[in-house]
Motif scaffolding. Structure first.
Motif, PDB file in Angstrom:
ATOM      1  N   TRP A  99       0.812  -1.220   0.000  1.00  0.00           N
ATOM      2  CA  TRP A  99       0.000   0.000   0.000  1.00  0.00           C
ATOM      3  C   TRP A  99       0.840   1.262   0.000  1.00  0.00           C
ATOM      4  N   PHE A 100       2.021   1.248   0.592  1.00  0.00           N
ATOM      5  CA  PHE A 100       2.808   2.475   0.680  1.00  0.00           C
ATOM      6  C   PHE A 100       3.531   2.795  -0.617  1.00  0.00           C
ATOM      7  N   ASN A 101       3.517   1.893  -1.594  1.00  0.00           N
ATOM      8  CA  ASN A 101       4.079   2.192  -2.906  1.00  0.00           C
ATOM      9  C   ASN A 101       2.997   2.438  -3.953  1.00  0.00           C
ATOM     10  N   GLN A 102       1.762   2.507  -3.517  1.00  0.00           N
ATOM     11  CA  GLN A 102       0.648   2.773  -4.426  1.00  0.00           C
ATOM     12  C   GLN A 102       0.227   4.241  -4.295  1.00  0.00           C
ATOM     13  N   PRO A 103      -0.370   4.820  -5.349  1.00  0.00           N
ATOM     14  CA  PRO A 103      -0.850   6.206  -5.243  1.00  0.00           C
ATOM     15  C   PRO A 103      -1.939   6.336  -4.183  1.00  0.00           C
ATOM     16  N   LEU A 104      -1.977   7.486  -3.543  1.00  0.00           N
ATOM     17  CA  LEU A 104      -3.022   7.767  -2.565  1.00  0.00           C
ATOM     18  C   LEU A 104      -4.346   7.984  -3.282  1.00  0.00           C
ATOM     19  N   TYR A 108      -4.231  19.593  -5.162  1.00  0.00           N
ATOM     20  CA  TYR A 108      -3.215  18.654  -5.640  1.00  0.00           C
ATOM     21  C   TYR A 108      -2.557  19.181  -6.918  1.00  0.00           C
ATOM     22  N   GLU A 109      -3.360  19.666  -7.842  1.00  0.00           N
ATOM     23  CA  GLU A 109      -2.805  20.180  -9.098  1.00  0.00           C
ATOM     24  C   GLU A 109      -1.881  21.372  -8.836  1.00  0.00           C
ATOM     25  N   LYS A 110      -2.277  22.255  -7.927  1.00  0.00           N
ATOM     26  CA  LYS A 110      -1.446  23.416  -7.600  1.00  0.00           C
ATOM     27  C   LYS A 110      -0.123  22.964  -6.972  1.00  0.00           C
ATOM     28  N   LEU A 111      -0.203  22.066  -6.005  1.00  0.00           N
ATOM     29  CA  LEU A 111       1.003  21.557  -5.356  1.00  0.00           C
ATOM     30  C   LEU A 111       1.908  20.844  -6.349  1.00  0.00           C
ATOM     31  N   LYS A 112       1.313  20.061  -7.238  1.00  0.00           N
ATOM     32  CA  LYS A 112       2.092  19.308  -8.229  1.00  0.00           C
ATOM     33  C   LYS A 112       2.786  20.263  -9.191  1.00  0.00           C
ATOM     34  N   SER A 113       2.114  21.331  -9.631  1.00  0.00           N
ATOM     35  CA  SER A 113       2.744  22.259 -10.567  1.00  0.00           C
ATOM     36  C   SER A 113       3.895  23.017  -9.904  1.00  0.00           C
ATOM     37  N   VAL A 114       3.731  23.421  -8.644  1.00  0.00           N
ATOM     38  CA  VAL A 114       4.820  24.094  -7.924  1.00  0.00           C
ATOM     39  C   VAL A 114       6.007  23.145  -7.755  1.00  0.00           C
ATOM     40  N   SER A 115       5.717  21.919  -7.378  1.00  0.00           N
ATOM     41  CA  SER A 115       6.775  20.927  -7.184  1.00  0.00           C
ATOM     42  C   SER A 115       7.510  20.635  -8.495  1.00  0.00           C
ATOM     43  N   ASP A 116       6.758  20.464  -9.576  1.00  0.00           N
ATOM     44  CA  ASP A 116       7.391  20.183 -10.875  1.00  0.00           C
ATOM     45  C   ASP A 116       8.243  21.362 -11.340  1.00  0.00           C
ATOM     46  N   THR A 117       7.781  22.581 -11.113  1.00  0.00           N
ATOM     47  CA  THR A 117       8.565  23.767 -11.482  1.00  0.00           C
ATOM     48  C   THR A 117       9.873  23.807 -10.695  1.00  0.00           C
ATOM     49  N   GLN A 118       9.805  23.566  -9.415  1.00  0.00           N
ATOM     50  CA  GLN A 118      11.021  23.570  -8.596  1.00  0.00           C
ATOM     51  C   GLN A 118      11.970  22.450  -8.998  1.00  0.00           C
ATOM     52  N   ARG A 119      11.431  21.308  -9.345  1.00  0.00           N
ATOM     53  CA  ARG A 119      12.297  20.194  -9.775  1.00  0.00           C
ATOM     54  C   ARG A 119      12.965  20.511 -11.109  1.00  0.00           C
ATOM     55  N   ARG A 120      12.220  21.135 -12.034  1.00  0.00           N
ATOM     56  CA  ARG A 120      12.824  21.513 -13.316  1.00  0.00           C
ATOM     57  C   ARG A 120      13.943  22.518 -13.114  1.00  0.00           C
ATOM     58  N   LEU A 121      13.729  23.504 -12.229  1.00  0.00           N
ATOM     59  CA  LEU A 121      14.771  24.497 -11.951  1.00  0.00           C
ATOM     60  C   LEU A 121      16.005  23.862 -11.316  1.00  0.00           C
ATOM     61  N   ALA A 122      15.814  22.786 -10.579  1.00  0.00           N
ATOM     62  CA  ALA A 122      16.933  22.085  -9.955  1.00  0.00           C
ATOM     63  C   ALA A 122      17.573  21.073 -10.897  1.00  0.00           C
ATOM     64  N   GLY A 123      17.037  20.955 -12.130  1.00  0.00           N
ATOM     65  CA  GLY A 123      17.596  20.013 -13.104  1.00  0.00           C
ATOM     66  C   GLY A 123      17.112  18.589 -12.929  1.00  0.00           C
ATOM     67  N   LEU A 124      15.997  18.406 -12.225  1.00  0.00           N
ATOM     68  CA  LEU A 124      15.444  17.069 -12.006  1.00  0.00           C
ATOM     69  C   LEU A 124      14.215  16.863 -12.878  1.00  0.00           C
ATOM     70  N   THR A 125      13.854  15.614 -13.059  1.00  0.00           N
ATOM     71  CA  THR A 125      12.656  15.300 -13.835  1.00  0.00           C
ATOM     72  C   THR A 125      11.431  15.477 -12.939  1.00  0.00           C
ATOM     73  N   PRO A 126      10.280  15.842 -13.511  1.00  0.00           N
ATOM     74  CA  PRO A 126       9.058  15.963 -12.693  1.00  0.00           C
ATOM     75  C   PRO A 126       8.702  14.614 -12.064  1.00  0.00           C
ATOM     76  N   GLU A 127       8.171  14.670 -10.864  1.00  0.00           N
ATOM     77  CA  GLU A 127       7.820  13.420 -10.188  1.00  0.00           C
ATOM     78  C   GLU A 127       6.544  12.828 -10.774  1.00  0.00           C
ATOM     79  N   ALA A 128       6.416  11.527 -10.634  1.00  0.00           N
ATOM     80  CA  ALA A 128       5.220  10.838 -11.133  1.00  0.00           C
ATOM     81  C   ALA A 128       4.028  11.204 -10.255  1.00  0.00           C
ATOM     82  N   ASP A 129       2.827  11.002 -10.792  1.00  0.00           N
ATOM     83  CA  ASP A 129       1.616  11.271 -10.007  1.00  0.00           C
ATOM     84  C   ASP A 129       1.600  10.362  -8.783  1.00  0.00           C
TER      85      ASP A 129
END
Length: 119
Positions: free
Chosen positions: A74-79, A89-110
């Motif tokens: 269960w802890f490796n499955q999506p909530l 969730y969409e707002k948090l995900k977009s902020v997180s993806d933007t910060q990851r892109r700026l850090a040179g990382l790939t966006p996280e999976a859903d």
């Protein structure tokens, strides 16, 4: 305890309260020594990484401990979130993806799905 006249039975199976002070400290000292001197923190962090990756592995790398396959746990499955949290969730995900892109990382999976998407 036998020489002092204590009879062993179910009601005397557990240690008397005054013996706890003698038996517990060696375990506490051993735990602290393991944590301080023999990299217990690193072993626990490494095990947590293996669990998060979901790859089959032996507990703490020991050959005599069982193989653990955590990818379907269960802890490796999506909530599963209620639909009302979708905008947050969409707002948090977009902020997180933007910060990851700026850090040179790939966006996280859903990491969440919504009840309306499951049906």
């Amino acid at each position: 305890m036998h020489r002092t006249g204590h009879k062993f039975s179910w009601d005397g199976f557990f240690l008397p309260i005054n013996q706890v002070a003698v038996c517990i400290p060696p375990f506490l000292v051993g735990y602290q020594l393991d944590y301080a001197l023999w990299n217990k923190g690193e072993r626990v962090a490494e095990e947590a990484t293996k669990i998060r990756e979901g790859a089959p592995h032996r507990w703490f790398g020991s050959e005599w401990l069982p193989v653990s396959e955590d990818s379907a746990r269960w802890f490796n499955q999506p909530l599963v979130l209620p639909p009302g949290l979708h905008p947050a969730y969409e707002k948090l995900k977009s902020v997180s993806d933007t910060q990851r892109r700026l850090a040179g990382l790939t966006p996280e999976a859903d990491w969440a799905v919504f009840e309306s998407q499951q049906r």
